[in-house]
Design an enzyme around this catalytic site. Structure first.
Site, PDB file in Angstrom:
ATOM      1  N   GLY A 452       0.800  -1.202   0.000  1.00 33.13           N
ATOM      2  CA  GLY A 452       0.000   0.000   0.000  1.00 33.13           C
ATOM      3  C   GLY A 452       0.840   1.262   0.000  1.00 33.13           C
ATOM      4  O   GLY A 452       0.371   2.323  -0.417  1.00 33.13           O
ATOM      5  N   TYR A 453       2.073   1.155   0.464  1.00 36.22           N
ATOM      6  CA  TYR A 453       2.962   2.322   0.503  1.00 36.22           C
ATOM      7  C   TYR A 453       3.555   2.637  -0.852  1.00 36.22           C
ATOM      8  O   TYR A 453       3.897   3.769  -1.152  1.00 36.22           O
ATOM      9  CB  TYR A 453       4.097   2.063   1.501  1.00 36.22           C
ATOM     10  CG  TYR A 453       4.797   0.746   1.259  1.00 36.22           C
ATOM     11  CD1 TYR A 453       5.801   0.611   0.296  1.00 36.22           C
ATOM     12  CD2 TYR A 453       4.447  -0.386   1.983  1.00 36.22           C
ATOM     13  CE1 TYR A 453       6.419  -0.602   0.061  1.00 36.22           C
ATOM     14  CE2 TYR A 453       5.066  -1.599   1.755  1.00 36.22           C
ATOM     15  CZ  TYR A 453       6.056  -1.698   0.800  1.00 36.22           C
ATOM     16  OH  TYR A 453       6.686  -2.903   0.567  1.00 36.22           O
ATOM     17  N   LYS A 455       6.127   0.673  -4.292  1.00 39.48           N
ATOM     18  CA  LYS A 455       6.874  -0.465  -4.834  1.00 39.48           C
ATOM     19  C   LYS A 455       8.320  -0.414  -4.360  1.00 39.48           C
ATOM     20  O   LYS A 455       8.862   0.647  -4.059  1.00 39.48           O
ATOM     21  CB  LYS A 455       6.841  -0.445  -6.362  1.00 39.48           C
ATOM     22  CG  LYS A 455       5.449  -0.667  -6.947  1.00 39.48           C
ATOM     23  CD  LYS A 455       5.495  -0.679  -8.468  1.00 39.48           C
ATOM     24  CE  LYS A 455       4.103  -0.924  -9.050  1.00 39.48           C
ATOM     25  NZ  LYS A 455       4.121  -0.968 -10.531  1.00 39.48           N
ATOM     26  N   ASP A 564       3.664  -2.222  13.359  1.00 41.12           N
ATOM     27  CA  ASP A 564       3.299  -3.040  12.194  1.00 41.12           C
ATOM     28  C   ASP A 564       4.264  -4.208  12.048  1.00 41.12           C
ATOM     29  O   ASP A 564       4.738  -4.522  10.952  1.00 41.12           O
ATOM     30  CB  ASP A 564       3.306  -2.189  10.935  1.00 41.12           C
ATOM     31  CG  ASP A 564       2.611  -2.900   9.767  1.00 41.12           C
ATOM     32  OD1 ASP A 564       1.794  -3.813  10.031  1.00 41.12           O
ATOM     33  OD2 ASP A 564       2.871  -2.548   8.603  1.00 41.12           O
TER      34      ASP A 564
END
EC number: 2.3.2.27
Length: 801
Positions: A452-453, A455, A564
């Site tokens: 989601g951040y 590549k 996380d």
């Protein structure tokens, strides 16, 4: 009805009775062309002839013609050669709207037809010696004629009403002298009665119509005459034989009678035409006076001719006067018609002009009202525009102030970033051109990870393998996350935390050290053909991750919480040394809440589902022990190779029931059960629901993990000396350990490449030297699995040593 008079009739349009004579008048009716006449009229005539005719000196029959007010329209009127009018069903036209000549012609024809009414009654009077015709004009509307006559008859008259079943009689007064009377008053009485009786027909037939003499407009006599057009009734007088004196007297009274009627009862007709229609010897001139001829006595020829000449002269004079009057009447009618047209036109123009004026006034009033409404709307719109302008100006001013504040904030942040990145010599600042060149223009072939951040690309910078993380800075939250990761990583130096080599803050690029063996998640779930990790490597990875977390939690001046932690964020290098990566969601905890206190805070949750601390998810309060929950889940996953969902209660039940061996990863066959169960209990303690129930990482968890790792290393060293490859692992042709063992027709196992090259040149076995039955090859999966297991042991034993 029968009326008998005994006095002289000295006026009116009828014949004059001499003194002492009886005058009998009978009213008759009938239809045109009727040969018999009306039944009542026949009875009256028959009775009068039988009872009164012998006594009477004069016998008169009267028939009343209805008033003619309209004639048939031309389109439905056909004049036959016999001069009879044939009327069909349709409209009729008023006489005042038709030309005078047409009206007169129609009147003559109708009068001629009405003469046939007297035919049946004349037959009944054949015995009479003389008859006399003259004409009366009567109207037939109103009260019944018999009743009127009975009511107004003078005492000198005897009235007989002959009905079907009876005869009604009004006798003379016996006291009245029947001798001849020469008094003018008495003579006038009888005359007035007959005149009133004749006039009663006119009154009864049309009681509401005005007399033509009452017209007040010039020239209206002709119009009134046309509107009240009437004909004198045809009457026949049957006389007894007369004396010369009576004949003379009768003839002498003719001019006088003519003169009396000329001023009052002469209808407005063309008398010349009327004479032509009445050509019989007994017809009266001009519908008023008829020739009187006595059948018994004849006057001298000269006297008769002189009287006739006088009458003709008088008639001629009257005709001239009538023509003059008619001419004047026509002129007056034309002037009246023209005046009426002008009046109508002016009235129409006046009405139209009035309508136009009224419409204009109404339109003006409507426009005024509309203008007032429009003005009101305009003023309201002006006020709204002014209000909108004021609001817009205020909003514009506030926007400018906000832009200035945002620019000031941006400059301050940029200054902080420049100071942070520009003066920090712990990492290198790369340009975007260097990163684009290293990643070959961000080629898809260089992608080694995606989330989601953004590549992650593999590249080489300054002859050093590196991993470039390109963060999408499309939202302010991601920009804040990027700056936080740079801030945190630039301050960290630990062997089990990924090292930040450099960054490109303008484009959101982070340059990390490259770890060849990928993430721990790939080994747990055997992705990308990763071999399963031996149990002692798994023990060591757990210990290294615990050390890295302890370093983050003990950083000064404020502890760092990862938030996380998961297998995907734990990377392995070529020597299977683990390092914690993706510190982007790390948070510097300035106010650490105690573990035995539950606090609720309004904060944004961060992390991955099934790895987030339940208490942090419920209260929003972050603590260092929040990472300990995710660490316990990772321990259980390394032991069981299962998904994190529901793994805690499953392992807990297995430990309680003593069936933990059934849940362990089947890819590892030599688990040390005692150490494995102890490690599972540590994972369950770290994954407790409440923070207060979890152990301390640095004082309780790390010492136990260190002891387990040392035990595992000692066992591996003992087994490492006996790790020699069996002889059947080697290929008979190449004399090397086989990678892809294949069984040939002779029953021996060879390396695939080597046996294929041998069969291209030979058809015999390389071991027995005998001819092969076929050239088919069968893969030896059992031997290949054993060889791979042996190689893994040798490799990991060398790593441990």
């Amino acid at each position: 009805m029968v009326v008998m008079l005994t006095q002289e009739m000295s006026g009116g349009g009828g014949p004059k009775a001499e003194e002492g004579q009886l005058f009998v008048a009978v009213a008759v009716k009938g239809l045109i062309g009727d040969k018999l006449g009306g039944a009542g009229s026949r009875r009256a005539v028959r009775w009068a002839v039988d009872n009164l005719l012998p006594k009477a000196d004069k016998f008169v029959m009267i028939h009343v013609i209805p008033t003619i007010t309209s004639i048939p329209t031309p389109n439905i009127l056909i004049l036959m050669f016999t001069r009879m009018w044939v009327v069909t069903a349709g409209d009729r036209l008023p006489v005042e709207e038709v030309e005078e000549s047409v009206v007169e012609m129609y009147v003559r024809d109708v009068k001629k037809e009405y003469e046939t009414v007297f035919v049946p009654f004349l037959k009944m009077c054949k015995s009479t010696r003389s008859t006399k015709r003259y004409f009366r004009s009567r109207r037939t509307k109103g009260t019944g004629v018999p009743l009127t006559v009975l009511r107004y008859a003078p005492e000198t008259c005897e009235v007989y009403i002959v009905c079907k079943d009876r005869i009604t009689t009004k006798s003379m007064d016996p006291l009245i002298n029947r001798e001849p009377c020469t008094s003018p008053h008495a003579a006038a009485t009888a005359h007035d009665f007959l005149r009133d009786w004749a006039a009663s027909f006119h009154t009864l037939r049309s009681p509401t119509l005005p007399d033509p003499r009452q017209s007040t407009e010039a020239g209206t006599r002709r119009s009134a005459s046309a509107r009240e057009l009437r004909f004198e009734a045809l009457s026949l007088t049957c006389n007894k034989p007369k004396t010369p004196q009576s004949s003379k007297a009768s003839s002498a009274t003719t001019p006088e009678i003519f003169r009396r009627r000329r001023g009052s009862d002469i209808p407005q007709l063309n008398y010349s035409d009327f004479d032509k229609t009445c050509t019989k010897p007994q017809s009266n001139v001009e519908n008023i006076v008829s020739e009187h001829r006595d059948s018994d006595r004849s006057p001298p020829e000269t006297s008769r001719k002189s009287k006739k000449v006088e009458i003709e002269e008088e008639v001629e004079r009257l005709k001239n006067e009538l023509q003059s009057t008619v001419f004047k009447y026509k002129q007056a009618c034309e002037e009246l018609f023209s005046t009426q047209n002008k009046v109508k036109m002016l009235s129409t123009e006046y009405l139209n002009e009035s309508k136009r004026v009224n419409n204009a006034v109404e339109k003006e009033e409507l426009q005024r009202n509309t203008a007032a409404l429009e003005k009101e709307r305009y003023m309201k719109a002006v006020k709204e525009v002014e209000t909108a302008k004021a609001l817009l100006a205020r909003e514009f001013c506030q926007r400018q102030i906000a832009e200035v504040n945002a620019l000031r904030t941006y400059l301050e942040k940029k200054k902080v970033i420049d100071q942070l990145l520009g003066t920090d010599h712990r990492y290198r600042k790369y340009t975007i051109e260097e990163i684009v060149t290293a990643t070959e223009g961000f080629s898809p072939e260089k992608v080694i990870g995606e989330g989601g951040y953004g590549k992650v690309y593999q590249c080489s910078l300054d002859s050093t393998p590196a991993a470039v993380k390109v963060v999408r800075l499309d939202t302010p939250e991601k920009k804040q996350e990027f700056l936080k990761e740079v801030e945190v990583l630039s301050q960290l130096r630990h062997p089990h935390v990924v090292l930040l080599l450099g960054a490109c803050p303008e484009n959101g690029c982070l340059v990390y050290e490259y770890l060849e063996n990928g993430s721990l998640e790939e080994y747990i779930f055997h992705r990308k053909n990763k071999p399963p990790l031996p149990w002692f490597i798994r023990f060591r990875v757990i210990f290294e991750v615990a050390c890295g977390l302890a370093f983050l939690h003990s950083s000064k001046p404020e502890p760092i919480v990862h938030r996380d932690l998961k297998p995907g964020n734990i990377l392995l290098n070529r020597n299977y040394v683990s390092k914690i990566a993706d510190v982007g969601l790390a948070k510097l905890v300035t106010d650490v809440a105690p573990d035995n206190v539950t606090m609720y805070r309004n904060s944004v949750l961060a992390g991955t589902l099934h790895y987030i601390d339940p208490e942090y998810h419920r209260t929003g309060t972050i603590r260092p022990k929040s990472d300990l929950y995710a660490f316990g889940i990772i321990i259980l996953q390394l032991l069981t190779a299962r998904n994190p969902s529901g793994i805690v209660p499953a392992v807990e039940n297995a430990v309680k029931k003593g069936t933990l061996t059934e849940m362990l990863d089947k890819s590892v066959t030599d688990w040390p059960l005692a150490e494995t169960e102890e490690l599972a209990r540590i994972g369950l303690k770290c994954a407790e629901f409440r923070c207060r129930d979890r152990p301390d990482l640095k004082s309780e968890v790390i010492p136990v993990l260190k002891r387990l790792v040392e035990t595992a290393n000692s066992k591996v060293k003992k087994e490492g000396s006996n790790l020699r490859a069996p002889s059947h692992y080697f290929c008979p042709i190449l004399r090397e350990i086989m990678e892809e063992p294949e069984i040939a027709a002779d029953g021996f196992t060879y390396e695939r490449k080597a046996i294929l090259a041998w069969l291209e040149k030979h058809n015999i076995s390389p071991v027995t030297r005998q001819k092969l039955d076929h050239f088919k090859l069968t893969p030896n999966h059992t031997l290949r699995s054993a060889i791979r297991d042996w190689k893994s042991r040798v490799r990991f034993s060398n790593v441990v040593v």
